[in-house]
Design a protein around this motif. Structure first.
Motif, mmCIF file in Angstrom:
data_model
loop_
_atom_site.group_PDB
_atom_site.id
_atom_site.type_symbol
_atom_site.label_atom_id
_atom_site.label_comp_id
_atom_site.label_asym_id
_atom_site.label_seq_id
_atom_site.Cartn_x
_atom_site.Cartn_y
_atom_site.Cartn_z
ATOM 1 N N LEU A 1 12.941 -99.294 52.031
ATOM 2 C CA LEU A 1 13.224 -98.084 53.193
ATOM 3 C C LEU A 1 11.714 -97.872 53.732
ATOM 4 N N ILE A 2 10.737 -97.108 52.933
ATOM 5 C CA ILE A 2 9.813 -97.307 53.152
ATOM 6 C C ILE A 2 9.186 -98.107 53.885
ATOM 7 N N PHE A 3 8.998 -99.229 52.905
ATOM 8 C CA PHE A 3 8.417 -100.190 53.494
ATOM 9 C C PHE A 3 8.452 -100.432 55.779
ATOM 10 N N GLY A 4 9.972 -100.608 55.456
ATOM 11 C CA GLY A 4 10.241 -101.130 56.722
ATOM 12 C C GLY A 4 9.603 -99.836 57.741
ATOM 13 N N LEU A 5 10.060 -98.932 57.062
ATOM 14 C CA LEU A 5 9.939 -97.414 58.158
ATOM 15 C C LEU A 5 8.005 -97.268 58.149
ATOM 16 N N GLY A 6 7.126 -97.372 57.482
ATOM 17 C CA GLY A 6 5.475 -97.438 57.278
ATOM 18 C C GLY A 6 4.879 -99.046 58.539
ATOM 19 N N ALA A 7 6.112 -99.869 57.745
ATOM 20 C CA ALA A 7 5.557 -101.416 58.986
ATOM 21 C C ALA A 7 6.135 -101.166 60.486
ATOM 22 N N ALA B 1 3.447 -97.819 61.555
ATOM 23 C CA ALA B 1 2.441 -98.911 61.734
ATOM 24 C C ALA B 1 2.021 -100.213 62.976
ATOM 25 N N GLY B 2 3.186 -100.461 63.552
ATOM 26 C CA GLY B 2 2.972 -101.461 64.188
ATOM 27 C C GLY B 2 3.109 -103.168 63.226
ATOM 28 N N GLY B 3 3.123 -103.107 62.448
ATOM 29 C CA GLY B 3 3.004 -104.294 61.315
ATOM 30 C C GLY B 3 2.956 -104.049 60.508
ATOM 31 N N CYS B 4 3.394 -105.354 59.539
ATOM 32 C CA CYS B 4 2.991 -105.273 57.725
ATOM 33 C C CYS B 4 1.719 -105.271 57.973
ATOM 34 N N LEU C 1 -4.583 -99.726 58.700
ATOM 35 C CA LEU C 1 -5.374 -100.251 57.794
ATOM 36 C C LEU C 1 -6.069 -100.018 56.779
ATOM 37 N N LEU C 2 -7.438 -98.762 57.382
ATOM 38 C CA LEU C 2 -7.768 -97.444 56.354
ATOM 39 C C LEU C 2 -6.497 -96.769 55.338
ATOM 40 N N ALA C 3 -5.838 -96.496 55.923
ATOM 41 C CA ALA C 3 -4.497 -95.350 55.519
ATOM 42 C C ALA C 3 -4.066 -96.567 54.238
ATOM 43 N N PHE C 4 -4.323 -97.646 55.047
ATOM 44 C CA PHE C 4 -3.567 -98.835 54.034
ATOM 45 C C PHE C 4 -3.711 -98.574 52.377
ATOM 46 N N ALA C 5 -5.589 -98.932 53.172
ATOM 47 C CA ALA C 5 -6.413 -99.307 51.619
ATOM 48 C C ALA C 5 -6.342 -97.800 51.358
ATOM 49 N N LEU C 6 -6.256 -96.977 51.372
ATOM 50 C CA LEU C 6 -6.559 -95.994 50.803
ATOM 51 C C LEU C 6 -5.396 -95.739 49.876
ATOM 52 N N ALA C 7 -3.745 -95.671 50.219
ATOM 53 C CA ALA C 7 -3.073 -95.009 49.481
ATOM 54 C C ALA C 7 -2.781 -96.740 48.854
ATOM 55 N N GLY C 8 -3.012 -97.594 48.746
ATOM 56 C CA GLY C 8 -2.919 -98.405 47.708
ATOM 57 C C GLY C 8 -3.482 -98.511 46.941
ATOM 58 N N SER D 1 -1.728 -115.791 45.459
ATOM 59 C CA SER D 1 -2.026 -116.186 46.883
ATOM 60 C C SER D 1 -2.133 -115.807 47.763
ATOM 61 N N VAL D 2 -2.145 -115.648 48.805
ATOM 62 C CA VAL D 2 -1.548 -115.191 50.098
ATOM 63 C C VAL D 2 -1.291 -113.847 50.538
ATOM 64 N N THR D 3 -1.704 -113.014 49.463
ATOM 65 C CA THR D 3 -0.753 -111.571 49.938
ATOM 66 C C THR D 3 -2.319 -110.529 50.589
#
Length: 215
Positions: free
Chosen positions: A24-30, A33-36, A55-62, A160-162
């Motif tokens: 649910l969180i991933f779907g709302l965030g995507a 953000a306009g996409g995965c 992208l910067l927020a994604f990398a920092l949160a990760g 692999s590709v992730t």
């Protein structure tokens, strides 16, 4: 009469609940953000400033979740929801008691029948070829990291590709100079970014695009 759910371990319900909340969180965030993560990376290379911010927020949160203050929470959730798998349980075919090649063959035939049966695939040969090459790239990634790149003295899990995990490891490298895991993921992110940038420049699709005020 016996309860059909009596033998189901509690962790199965807990892990299912956690997976649903995470999805649910991933779907709302995507959507916001306009996409995965992969689409955000490609849109950044095309000059989309909103995608760059995402992208910067994604990398920092990760990075915070994998290596920062949220790492204990992540480890706790993994330990609470994981269990050892017997031989063959790691695949859907194994869980169904089928030979490992059966589902792969069935899915391949299904995809080929859909490609040949729906629409005029001859008008989209480039897309079909690109999709096939992407699929082969995923397989090649598993082989390179799982076979070719394995060190007998320091074995690492194949990948692999992730994009999600590599973005976090890339942020860790850029901020602290630390390399976590295989270098494959770091070069993958750089390659996708440069490849998308080169493609956008050659096709004339690159242009700086600021997000609307409402975004």
């Amino acid at each position: 009469m016996t309860n059909p759910h009596a033998e189901i371990p509690r962790f199965v319900y807990f892990s299912s609940f956690i997976a649903a909340i995470g999805g649910l969180i991933f779907g709302l965030g995507a959507m916001l953000a306009g996409g995965c993560a992969t689409r955000t990376l490609v849109r950044t290379a095309e000059g989309n400033i909103g995608a760059l911010i995402s992208l910067l927020a994604f990398a920092l949160a990760g990075m915070i979740t994998q290596f920062g203050v949220l790492e204990p929470v992540r480890v706790w959730l993994r330990l609470e929801t994981a269990r050892p798998l017997a031989s063959g349980e790691g695949s859907l075919a194994g869980l169904l008691g089928l030979p490992s090649w059966t589902l792969s063959l069935a899915l391949t035939l299904l995809c080929l029948s859909l490609i040949l049966g729906l629409g005029d695939w001859r008008k989209h040969r480039g897309m079909v070829l690109a999709g096939a090459l992407l699929g082969l790239a995923v397989i090649a990634g598993w082989w390179i990291t799982g076979v070719l790149g394995q060190d007998e003295f320091s074995a690492t899990p194949p990948l692999s590709v992730t994009v999600a995990g590599p973005l976090a490891r890339g942020a860790l490298y850029l901020s602290l100079g630390q390399v976590a895991g295989s270098l494959f993921s770091l070069f993958l992110i750089a390659g996708v970014l440069l490849g998308a940038l080169g493609s956008a420049l050659l096709s004339g699709d690159f242009h700086w695009n600021a997000p609307a005020g409402s975004r």
